[in-house]
Write a protein that holds these residues in place. Sequence first.
Motif, PDB file in Angstrom:
ATOM      1  N   ALA A 275      -4.380   0.067  -8.146  1.00  0.00           N
ATOM      2  CA  ALA A 275      -4.346   1.523  -8.311  1.00  0.00           C
ATOM      3  C   ALA A 275      -5.520   2.167  -7.581  1.00  0.00           C
ATOM      4  N   ASP A 276      -5.578   1.981  -6.266  1.00  0.00           N
ATOM      5  CA  ASP A 276      -6.595   2.661  -5.464  1.00  0.00           C
ATOM      6  C   ASP A 276      -6.014   2.948  -4.080  1.00  0.00           C
ATOM      7  N   ALA A 277      -6.825   3.408  -3.156  1.00  0.00           N
ATOM      8  CA  ALA A 277      -6.313   3.839  -1.850  1.00  0.00           C
ATOM      9  C   ALA A 277      -5.838   2.689  -0.980  1.00  0.00           C
ATOM     10  N   SER A 278      -6.063   1.448  -1.397  1.00  0.00           N
ATOM     11  CA  SER A 278      -5.522   0.325  -0.633  1.00  0.00           C
ATOM     12  C   SER A 278      -3.996   0.311  -0.671  1.00  0.00           C
ATOM     13  N   LEU A 279      -3.399   1.011  -1.634  1.00  0.00           N
ATOM     14  CA  LEU A 279      -1.936   1.075  -1.744  1.00  0.00           C
ATOM     15  C   LEU A 279      -1.269   1.825  -0.594  1.00  0.00           C
ATOM     16  N   LEU A 280      -1.952   2.789   0.007  1.00  0.00           N
ATOM     17  CA  LEU A 280      -1.285   3.730   0.905  1.00  0.00           C
ATOM     18  C   LEU A 280      -0.635   2.990   2.073  1.00  0.00           C
ATOM     19  N   PRO A 281       0.665   3.164   2.262  1.00  0.00           N
ATOM     20  CA  PRO A 281       1.355   2.422   3.328  1.00  0.00           C
ATOM     21  C   PRO A 281       0.912   2.821   4.727  1.00  0.00           C
ATOM     22  N   THR A 282       0.520   4.087   4.881  1.00  0.00           N
ATOM     23  CA  THR A 282       0.034   4.574   6.171  1.00  0.00           C
ATOM     24  C   THR A 282      -1.144   5.506   5.915  1.00  0.00           C
ATOM     25  N   SER A 283      -1.898   5.733   6.963  1.00  0.00           N
ATOM     26  CA  SER A 283      -2.885   6.805   6.937  1.00  0.00           C
ATOM     27  C   SER A 283      -2.156   8.128   6.717  1.00  0.00           C
ATOM     28  N   ILE A 284      -2.794   9.071   6.031  1.00  0.00           N
ATOM     29  CA  ILE A 284      -2.102  10.328   5.728  1.00  0.00           C
ATOM     30  C   ILE A 284      -2.738  11.552   6.381  1.00  0.00           C
ATOM     31  N   GLY A 285      -3.811  11.376   7.140  1.00  0.00           N
ATOM     32  CA  GLY A 285      -4.349  12.470   7.927  1.00  0.00           C
ATOM     33  C   GLY A 285      -5.112  13.535   7.166  1.00  0.00           C
ATOM     34  N   TYR A 286      -5.068  13.497   5.852  1.00  0.00           N
ATOM     35  CA  TYR A 286      -5.825  14.414   4.999  1.00  0.00           C
ATOM     36  C   TYR A 286      -6.706  13.583   4.067  1.00  0.00           C
ATOM     37  N   ASN A 287      -7.712  14.209   3.473  1.00  0.00           N
ATOM     38  CA  ASN A 287      -8.511  13.519   2.458  1.00  0.00           C
ATOM     39  C   ASN A 287      -7.569  12.950   1.390  1.00  0.00           C
ATOM     40  N   PRO A 288      -7.671  11.648   1.077  1.00  0.00           N
ATOM     41  CA  PRO A 288      -6.667  11.011   0.217  1.00  0.00           C
ATOM     42  C   PRO A 288      -6.957  11.066  -1.277  1.00  0.00           C
ATOM     43  N   SER A 289      -8.026  11.744  -1.700  1.00  0.00           N
ATOM     44  CA  SER A 289      -8.417  11.645  -3.112  1.00  0.00           C
ATOM     45  C   SER A 289      -7.318  12.104  -4.061  1.00  0.00           C
ATOM     46  N   GLU A 290      -6.686  13.261  -3.786  1.00  0.00           N
ATOM     47  CA  GLU A 290      -5.662  13.728  -4.729  1.00  0.00           C
ATOM     48  C   GLU A 290      -4.431  12.828  -4.704  1.00  0.00           C
ATOM     49  N   THR A 291      -4.142  12.238  -3.555  1.00  0.00           N
ATOM     50  CA  THR A 291      -3.053  11.258  -3.486  1.00  0.00           C
ATOM     51  C   THR A 291      -3.347  10.088  -4.427  1.00  0.00           C
ATOM     52  N   VAL A 292      -4.591   9.609  -4.415  1.00  0.00           N
ATOM     53  CA  VAL A 292      -4.970   8.493  -5.281  1.00  0.00           C
ATOM     54  C   VAL A 292      -4.924   8.923  -6.744  1.00  0.00           C
ATOM     55  N   TYR A 293      -5.414  10.133  -7.047  1.00  0.00           N
ATOM     56  CA  TYR A 293      -5.347  10.616  -8.433  1.00  0.00           C
ATOM     57  C   TYR A 293      -3.906  10.598  -8.947  1.00  0.00           C
ATOM     58  N   ALA A 294      -2.999  11.117  -8.132  1.00  0.00           N
ATOM     59  CA  ALA A 294      -1.607  11.218  -8.557  1.00  0.00           C
ATOM     60  C   ALA A 294      -0.956   9.843  -8.661  1.00  0.00           C
ATOM     61  N   LEU A 295      -1.164   8.979  -7.671  1.00  0.00           N
ATOM     62  CA  LEU A 295      -0.577   7.638  -7.718  1.00  0.00           C
ATOM     63  C   LEU A 295      -1.127   6.837  -8.896  1.00  0.00           C
ATOM     64  N   ALA A 296      -2.414   6.974  -9.173  1.00  0.00           N
ATOM     65  CA  ALA A 296      -3.003   6.255 -10.305  1.00  0.00           C
ATOM     66  C   ALA A 296      -2.384   6.711 -11.617  1.00  0.00           C
ATOM     67  N   SER A 297      -2.143   8.020 -11.744  1.00  0.00           N
ATOM     68  CA  SER A 297      -1.495   8.530 -12.962  1.00  0.00           C
ATOM     69  C   SER A 297      -0.079   7.986 -13.090  1.00  0.00           C
ATOM     70  N   TYR A 298       0.623   7.946 -11.970  1.00  0.00           N
ATOM     71  CA  TYR A 298       1.994   7.415 -11.959  1.00  0.00           C
ATOM     72  C   TYR A 298       1.996   5.936 -12.345  1.00  0.00           C
ATOM     73  N   ILE A 299       1.092   5.161 -11.763  1.00  0.00           N
ATOM     74  CA  ILE A 299       1.046   3.725 -12.050  1.00  0.00           C
ATOM     75  C   ILE A 299       0.681   3.481 -13.509  1.00  0.00           C
ATOM     76  N   ALA A 300      -0.220   4.280 -14.057  1.00  0.00           N
ATOM     77  CA  ALA A 300      -0.550   4.147 -15.484  1.00  0.00           C
ATOM     78  C   ALA A 300       0.683   4.348 -16.347  1.00  0.00           C
TER      79      ALA A 300
END
Length: 514
Positions: A480-505
């Motif tokens: 549950a961290d940014a190592s999950l991201l399948p590709t670079s996303i071109g924007y700061n990834p913090s909110e992506t990680v927040y949301a994915l971590a909530s989903y995984i929980a």
Amino acid sequence: MSAQNTLNIKTAQDIDKPELSIDADVVIVGSGAGGAINAYELARQGKKVVVLEAGPYVPSSKFSEMMAVAMGTLYQDEGGQSNTHGDISVLQGACVGGSTVVNAALCFRTPEYYLDLWAREFGLDNLTPELMSSYFDKVEKNLSIDKNGPQETSIGAHLISNGLKQLGIREGVAYRNIRDCALTGFCFAGCKTDRKQSMLVTYLPWACNHGAEIYADTRVTRINTQNGRATGVEAQVIDPKTKTVKSNVKVNAPIVVLAAGPVQTPIILMQSGIANSSGQVGKNFACHPTLSITAMFDRHVDDFHGATHSLYVDTHVLPEEGGYLLLNAVQDPVEASFQAEPGTGAPYVAYMEKYRNSIRLITLIHDQNVGEIRFKDGVKEIIYEVDDKDFEIMKEGLKYNARILFAAGAEYLYLPTSDRTLIKSVEEIDSVIDQLKNEPARYRYVSFHPQGSCRMGADPTKTVVNPYGETHDVKQLYIADASLLPTSIGYNPSETVYALASYIADQIAKANFS
């Protein structure tokens, strides 16, 4: 209530037993965005949650508000973590709260472009825009993510905004996880007033209020498994002063959440010899390399107060549009000193004497996932060089950047090269930047966004983690961290990680606690 009063935390100083055995329902490795959010969401289900953090516990009352000091106390490798060539600083937090303590608080929702791409190419049909929107709503509320107000805009951002208006370029206003920002500009050194809504003052104390326990100075060395299932972890409590092992720790838990970060997470899997039937652990690393152009004005600007980031320019952020993002950023003298190469001796002193006349504008590229994390004989390596195609994208971004700075009123510009490179007029932009070659160790790259070293996807032969956060090979081992991201996303990834971590929980709770 302050975080210090609500964190249930033990440091190396608190532990006097050479061996420590702990039983828990969930053990979480890492206390940054992914770890902290899972700690709270699972602890509030009534489960016993233990969080292990390799870094120290530094309460906000002890933040120095000095970048040079913060590097040594809050950052991985004392701020010295870099790729093997040493030309890209890969900055990560290494403390309780992780990178959320030292990031700029800038937040972007994951563009639907990438959610669609991940569904098409990686089988992540579950991460629909509708589903992710509900998680973005949730974390934005919990972390007070909101648009900067006019009073938060830094002086340098005002100048850049004027340049954008002159050129007819659309300006984006930053969203940040801040509550009543004090506008000190010390985000990268930790927020002494607790106004940045990092994990240190939000999800971690919330988790502790539900009984979670945090162990700082505790480095996980192995994930234990039995019959294809996670059974816990082994770790060492390291005395931060002597660097010696103070205690060997074993945590027995049927659920392991690995959230140590895109460099450390694959290393722990390698040390454990698990979850790598695909051969993809540590592969596909990306890091959003950035270069800052320093603009000098004919007067004092004093661009060191206000929001760390006030505005952005994403007119060319998607790959088909160019693949780069521009961000303004305030900077303290330490940062300013290594953003450009003015020379040594008198030229360097002359450059720093004009620090108050300077502003910077960052070019960040959506890079290809060409890097790799390796770990051999106890040595960590970040194998990464900027791809030739990516470098051409960077050059286009630097040209765009330079035109904006001249339109903002800059007298001349310093390029972030290892030798002194100036642009003295708009007419020189193309000729100077076109001459730049993609050479190792020539540029002053910085990365705050390591990602992608344990890809999430449906195909177990090409990815490490399934669409719900569980590793393909080991049941009840989640990442549950940014190592999950399948590709670079071109924007700061913090909110992506927040949301994915909530989903995984939520997926962990559904699969194990329902």
